[in-house]
Design an enzyme around this catalytic site. Structure first.
Site, PDB file in Angstrom:
ATOM      1  CG  HIS A  29      27.558 101.429 119.865  1.00  0.00           C
ATOM      2  ND1 HIS A  29      27.815 100.548 120.918  1.00  0.00           N
ATOM      3  CD2 HIS A  29      28.832 101.378 119.306  1.00  0.00           C
ATOM      4  CE1 HIS A  29      29.100 100.478 121.234  1.00  0.00           C
ATOM      5  NE2 HIS A  29      29.736 101.063 120.024  1.00  0.00           N
ATOM      6  CG  HIS A  76      33.550  99.814 121.741  1.00  0.00           C
ATOM      7  ND1 HIS A  76      34.083  99.920 120.585  1.00  0.00           N
ATOM      8  CD2 HIS A  76      33.974 100.767 122.500  1.00  0.00           C
ATOM      9  CE1 HIS A  76      35.138 101.005 120.550  1.00  0.00           C
ATOM     10  NE2 HIS A  76      35.034 101.456 122.091  1.00  0.00           N
ATOM     11  CG  ASP A 135      32.913  96.401 118.159  1.00  0.00           C
ATOM     12  OD1 ASP A 135      33.322  96.678 117.157  1.00  0.00           O
ATOM     13  OD2 ASP A 135      33.083  97.434 118.997  1.00  0.00           O
TER      14      ASP A 135
HETATM   15 ZN    ZN Z   1      33.613  99.088 118.691  1.00  0.00          ZN
END
Ligand code: ZN
Length: 293
Positions: free
Chosen positions: A121, A161, A159
């Site tokens: 992220h 996300h 992942d």
């Molecule tokens: Zn994640």
């Protein structure tokens, strides 16, 4: 060419993937969901399974600067960047540098970096693509390793996300294809559609293994052959009941590993999410067993 070794008799054997780990990554954030237990349990489990471990060195400043803005790094070092889910822990810059160093070493030995904090992220300036927080990430480990290698790379982000930081770093980069399968709608809210070299596959919550593997097969079927290396953002929060559950089980990670092996390229892995303690180690073991099968 997969991760192979040449024996004295000229035969080729598949190398068992080495795990990159340092106890130093366990020293922060005991109260946080991204806490040390998840990696500690995984380390203990993989040690029992007789994996070989290597210690990483911290990434150098020049490695970080290929991905991140100089001012962001300065502020991170000074403990000046904090958001609601990504605290400014004491010495987090040094621990994050070591985690990035884990991904760098994994890219050199085609291993698996079992280090925290995670990275996908974190974008050029910290939070990425207009998302307010950095989702437990400080430095983008996989991006730092891919940029340092300079090789044509497929980044496969499994992942649960979307890796908004990784997409931001590589958007429009002709040497990199970014593929992400992730839950949507969900944090960070990006990755709803594909953009250029960034191929996004949003999936509904708890979609299950069949749908997941079908989508993965489709994604890997359209990436072509123009890459030498596969870099896997290996998150395990897709596990049934975890933070970004897609209803996967241990066996699902074996299936994912088999698909990655099917690409027949040199491959390395860096840990992202996965928050259910002992499940992370089992997920890694299954992913690598599938990859090496
Ligand atoms: Zn994640």
């Amino acid at each position: 060419m997969k991760n192979v070794a040449y024996q004295d008799d000229g035969c080729i054997s598949l190398m068992r993937t080495k795990i990159i780990f340092s106890e130093r990554c366990l020293g922060y954030g005991t109260w946080h969901v991204e806490g040390p237990q998840r990696v500690k349990f995984a380390h203990e489990f993989l040690k029992e399974r007789k994996y070989e471990f290597l210690e990483p060195e911290p990434a150098e400043e020049e490695d970080l600067l290929r991905v991140h803005d100089r001012d962001y790094l300065w502020n991170l070092r000074k403990g000046l960047v904090e958001d609601s889910d990504t605290p400014a822990y004491d010495n987090i810059f040094e621990i994050a540098r070591l985690s990035a160093g884990g991904a760098l070493l994994a890219s050199k030995v085609y291993g698996f970096s079992l280090m925290r904090p995670p990275g996908h992220h974190a974008g050029v300036f910290g939070s990425a693509l207009g998302v307010y927080t950095r989702g437990f990430c400080y430095l983008n480990n996989i991006a730092i390793a891919v940029k340092a290698s300079g090789k044509r790379t497929l980044i496969l982000d499994v992942d649960g996300h979307h890796g908004n930081g990784t997409q931001e770093v590589f958007q429009g980069d002709s040497k990199v294809i970014y593929v992400s399968l992730h839950r949507h709608p969900h944090y960070p809210g990006t990755g709803f559609s594909s953009e250029g070299n960034c191929l996004n596959f949003p999936l509904p919550a708890d979609c299950g293994e069949k749908k997941y593997v079908e989508t993965l097969d489709h994604a890997l079927g359209i990436v072509g052959e123009k890459f030498e290396v596969v870099a896997v953002s290996a998150g395990f929060d897709t596990y049934q009941g975890d933070l970004a559950s897609l209803g996967l089980s241990e066996k699902s990670y074996f299936e994912i590993g088999k698909r990655i092996a099917g690409l027949k390229k040199k491959t390395f892995f860096a840990l992202e999410g996965g928050y259910m303690g002992e499940k992370v180690g089992r997920g890694i073991d299954q992913l690598l067993a599938g990859f090496e099968s």
